[in-house]
Design a protein around this motif. Sequence first.
Motif, mmCIF file in Angstrom:
data_model
loop_
_atom_site.group_PDB
_atom_site.id
_atom_site.type_symbol
_atom_site.label_atom_id
_atom_site.label_comp_id
_atom_site.label_asym_id
_atom_site.label_seq_id
_atom_site.Cartn_x
_atom_site.Cartn_y
_atom_site.Cartn_z
ATOM 1 N N LYS A 14 0.908 -1.197 0.004
ATOM 2 C CA LYS A 14 0.020 0.051 0.193
ATOM 3 C C LYS A 14 0.779 1.266 0.062
ATOM 4 O O LYS A 14 2.028 1.167 0.194
ATOM 5 C CB LYS A 14 -0.949 0.059 1.066
ATOM 6 N N THR A 15 0.384 2.426 -0.452
ATOM 7 C CA THR A 15 1.293 3.696 -0.434
ATOM 8 C C THR A 15 1.495 3.960 0.932
ATOM 9 O O THR A 15 1.056 3.863 2.111
ATOM 10 C CB THR A 15 0.423 4.630 -0.887
ATOM 11 N N ASN A 16 2.683 4.801 1.000
ATOM 12 C CA ASN A 16 3.233 5.344 2.203
ATOM 13 C C ASN A 16 3.566 4.334 3.316
ATOM 14 O O ASN A 16 3.191 4.332 4.429
ATOM 15 C CB ASN A 16 2.361 6.401 2.989
ATOM 16 N N CYS A 17 4.025 3.201 2.769
ATOM 17 C CA CYS A 17 4.285 1.942 3.872
ATOM 18 C C CYS A 17 5.757 1.758 3.842
ATOM 19 O O CYS A 17 6.385 1.027 2.623
ATOM 20 C CB CYS A 17 3.614 0.587 3.308
ATOM 21 N N ALA A 35 6.019 -9.745 -8.170
ATOM 22 C CA ALA A 35 4.888 -9.234 -8.529
ATOM 23 C C ALA A 35 4.425 -8.277 -7.418
ATOM 24 O O ALA A 35 4.364 -8.775 -6.400
ATOM 25 C CB ALA A 35 3.653 -10.284 -9.141
ATOM 26 N N GLU A 36 4.168 -7.031 -7.837
ATOM 27 C CA GLU A 36 3.441 -6.267 -6.716
ATOM 28 C C GLU A 36 1.883 -5.866 -6.824
ATOM 29 O O GLU A 36 1.647 -5.698 -8.147
ATOM 30 C CB GLU A 36 4.111 -4.719 -6.772
ATOM 31 N N VAL A 37 1.417 -5.918 -5.810
ATOM 32 C CA VAL A 37 -0.215 -5.902 -6.009
ATOM 33 C C VAL A 37 -0.561 -4.735 -4.990
ATOM 34 O O VAL A 37 -0.220 -4.748 -3.814
ATOM 35 C CB VAL A 37 -1.025 -7.164 -5.578
ATOM 36 N N ASP A 38 -1.115 -3.551 -5.267
ATOM 37 C CA ASP A 38 -1.861 -2.619 -4.401
ATOM 38 C C ASP A 38 -2.954 -3.075 -3.765
ATOM 39 O O ASP A 38 -3.996 -3.191 -4.424
ATOM 40 C CB ASP A 38 -1.728 -1.524 -5.272
ATOM 41 N N LEU A 39 -2.949 -3.190 -2.421
ATOM 42 C CA LEU A 39 -4.129 -3.583 -1.519
ATOM 43 C C LEU A 39 -5.141 -2.838 -1.550
ATOM 44 O O LEU A 39 -6.405 -3.165 -1.759
ATOM 45 C CB LEU A 39 -3.701 -3.637 -0.427
ATOM 46 N N LEU A 40 -4.916 -1.380 -1.957
ATOM 47 C CA LEU A 40 -6.095 -0.503 -2.065
ATOM 48 C C LEU A 40 -6.684 -0.384 -3.503
ATOM 49 O O LEU A 40 -7.517 0.427 -3.736
ATOM 50 C CB LEU A 40 -5.485 0.814 -1.315
ATOM 51 N N ALA A 41 -6.010 -0.724 -4.400
ATOM 52 C CA ALA A 41 -6.554 -0.585 -5.750
ATOM 53 C C ALA A 41 -7.564 -1.638 -6.080
ATOM 54 O O ALA A 41 -8.302 -1.270 -6.985
ATOM 55 C CB ALA A 41 -5.364 -0.795 -6.691
ATOM 56 N N ASN A 42 -7.681 -2.662 -5.405
ATOM 57 C CA ASN A 42 -8.829 -3.686 -5.836
ATOM 58 C C ASN A 42 -9.394 -4.229 -4.494
ATOM 59 O O ASN A 42 -8.454 -4.817 -3.780
ATOM 60 C CB ASN A 42 -8.323 -4.601 -6.759
#
Length: 94
Positions: A14-17, A35-42
């Motif tokens: 997540k951002t700012n982590c 692979a990077e997965v943004d937790l807050l995007a989906n």
Amino acid sequence: MRNKPTTTVTVYTKTNCRQCVATKRWLTQRDIEFAEVDLLANEKDLEAAKSLGYQEAPIIIVGRGTPGDEVHWSGFNPNKLTEHLSTTNIEKSN
């Protein structure tokens, strides 16, 4: 001769982590693809992470190519990264 299973690495972030940044830096410095997965995007990705029982990022999942044969943990943990991703345990992609 059997092919060695391919190791996959997924990092849920997540951002700012700060711990997310440290984990990605550790992997990048060792030329380990991930692979990077943004937790807050989906919402589905967030729910999948929560279903593993974690409440904080990053969440690291190391798969060995066989369903059910993955390990996962939360937080920047160099000892676990080394244990599960040492050069003897992972093949680098060309």
